[in-house]
Design an enzyme around this catalytic site. Structure first.
Site, PDB file in Angstrom:
ATOM      1  CG  ASP A   1      18.461  68.751  25.833  1.00  0.00           C
ATOM      2  OD1 ASP A   1      19.759  69.027  26.634  1.00  0.00           O
ATOM      3  OD2 ASP A   1      17.586  67.475  25.868  1.00  0.00           O
TER       4      ASP A   1
ATOM      5  CE  LYS B   1      14.164  72.265  23.737  1.00  0.00           C
ATOM      6  NZ  LYS B   1      13.401  71.463  24.699  1.00  0.00           N
TER       7      LYS B   1
END
Length: 223
Positions: free
Chosen positions: A145, A127
């Site tokens: 996320d 991420k």
């Protein structure tokens, strides 16, 4: 029987792209930063913490460590003192120092653009790597996320069980040139409208394309 055209995933992606392009033409990270290195610090610190809290903590960090050289030479106690107000400060202090040392020793103090190289840095998962690649280098990647993961499922854009599976579906659904912005479209919408506990469906401009809203509406009409 084939799903009606107005209920397909492609229809949802097209509708969302059109709506966000008109209503949120500018979508950017809310983390404050003044260099790729400082954005990397901010994103590492932001894990399981609010951007608002990170933006309070980072000015002192940025001032003390303008480049990887200074941070790489810092002691744990020095860094911990500056990050103790954020979540998991012990781990994050270690990660920041390790990240800076690797940038200094292996990347000539430059933040790399390659996903694999970014992920080789302490404290940097997929991420975080995708955030840096998209925000700094405009790479056609989407960081997943908790907000993005939640919205992808609620809207009907993915039913992936893992962030990487959701990322794959979003990458397929959004045009390459829109992916860096689409990441922020979903984050900001999830942060301020489609919140985790109490989504503001009455304020939502994209409820027409929302699979969960449609399901709730159908269930209500049947009762």
């Amino acid at each position: 029987m084939a799903e009606p055209v107005r209920k397909t995933r492609a229809w949802r992606f097209a509708g969302l792209t059109e709506w966000f392009s008109v209503n949120m033409p500018t979508a950017e990270t809310e983390l404050h930063y003044d260099s790729p290195f400082h954005l990397l610090i901010a994103v590492i610190l932001s894990a399981q913490c609010t951007d608002k809290r990170i933006n309070i903590a980072t000015p002192a960090i940025f001032a003390k460590y303008p480049t990887p050289n200074e941070l790489a030479s810092a002691s744990f106690d020095e860094v911990f003192g500056l990050v103790k107000s954020v979540s998991y400060p012990n781990n994050k202090a270690h990660h920041l120092i390790g990240m800076a040392r690797k940038l200094r020793d292996e990347f000539n103090c430059e933040v790399p653009s390659d996903i694999d190289s970014l992920m080789s840095l302490p404290g940097v998962g997929r991420k975080t790597a995708n955030v840096i690649a998209s925000v700094v280098y405009d790479k056609p990647v989407i960081a997943v996320d908790t907000h993005v993961f939640r919205l992808a499922h609620r809207l009907g854009l993915s039913n992936g069980k893992t962030p990487q599976a959701v990322e794959k579906d979003l990458t397929k659904g959004f045009a390459a040139e829109l992916r860096p912005k689409a990441h922020h479209w979903l984050i900001l919408h999830g942060r301020y409208v489609c919140t985790a506990r109490n989504p503001k469906c009455n304020e939502c401009g994209i409820y027409t394309f929302c699979k969960e809203f449609s399901s709730k509406k159908t269930a209500k009409s049947e009762n």
